[in-house]
Design an enzyme around this catalytic site. Structure first.
Site, PDB file in Angstrom:
ATOM      1  N   MET A  53       0.796  -1.224   0.000  1.00  0.00           N
ATOM      2  CA  MET A  53       0.000   0.000   0.000  1.00  0.00           C
ATOM      3  C   MET A  53       0.832   1.278   0.000  1.00  0.00           C
ATOM      4  SD  MET A  53      -3.162  -0.948   2.418  1.00  0.00           S
ATOM      5  CE  MET A  53      -3.452  -2.678   2.713  1.00  0.00           C
ATOM      6  N   SER A  54       1.681   1.464   0.961  1.00  0.00           N
ATOM      7  CA  SER A  54       2.453   2.709   1.045  1.00  0.00           C
ATOM      8  C   SER A  54       3.466   2.821  -0.080  1.00  0.00           C
ATOM      9  CB  SER A  54       3.152   2.810   2.400  1.00  0.00           C
ATOM     10  OG  SER A  54       2.189   2.956   3.417  1.00  0.00           O
TER      11      SER A  54
END
Length: 139
Positions: A53-54
């Protein structure tokens, strides 16, 4: 692995030490489109899918910045201009800049300790957990 990574100023650490001593489960180095080296924690394979995600957010933000700079994307354009399917979602009216700043106004609770929080439900949907929406788009 005998390449070194600078840790704090008092000590150099070997890449392998960093990988084994952290939560890293996969690592790959590319140079000019070719794989230079790769490493996977026991139980992890190169073909395994990873949720990043990040990291994804950072890469997408960098690419969006390049495309804005080239005039391909407009920061002030509504995201529905680029993804019309979002017109019936909470993203209606949000601009590309809103998304890049993570200020779209869409409710999303990122409380990892709460199994009912949005982040935990998102994880379950991506993993295909029983009872979760089937995949990211359904979530």
């Amino acid at each position: 692995m005998n390449r070194t990574v600078l840790g704090n100023k008092s000590r150099k650490r070997i890449v392998g030490e960093v990988l084994h001593g952290s939560a890293t489960d996969a690592w790959i180095v590319l140079h000019e489109g070719a794989v230079v080296t790769q490493w996977y924690r026991a139980g992890v394979a190169a073909a395994d899918r990873r949720v990043l995600m990040s990291i994804t957010k950072s890469v997408v933000g960098a690419v969006a910045g390049i495309l804005v700079g080239r005039g391909v994307l407009r920061e002030d354009a509504e995201v529905t201009h680029y993804v019309p399917e979002l017109a019936a979602s909470g993203y209606r009216g949000a601009t590309l800049r809103h998304l890049l700043d993570m200020r779209s106004g869409v409710r999303f609770r990122e409380d990892y300790a709460d199994p009912t929080a949005d982040i935990r439900q998102l994880d379950a949907a991506i993993a295909g957990a029983r009872g979760a929406p089937p995949g990211l788009q359904a979530f």
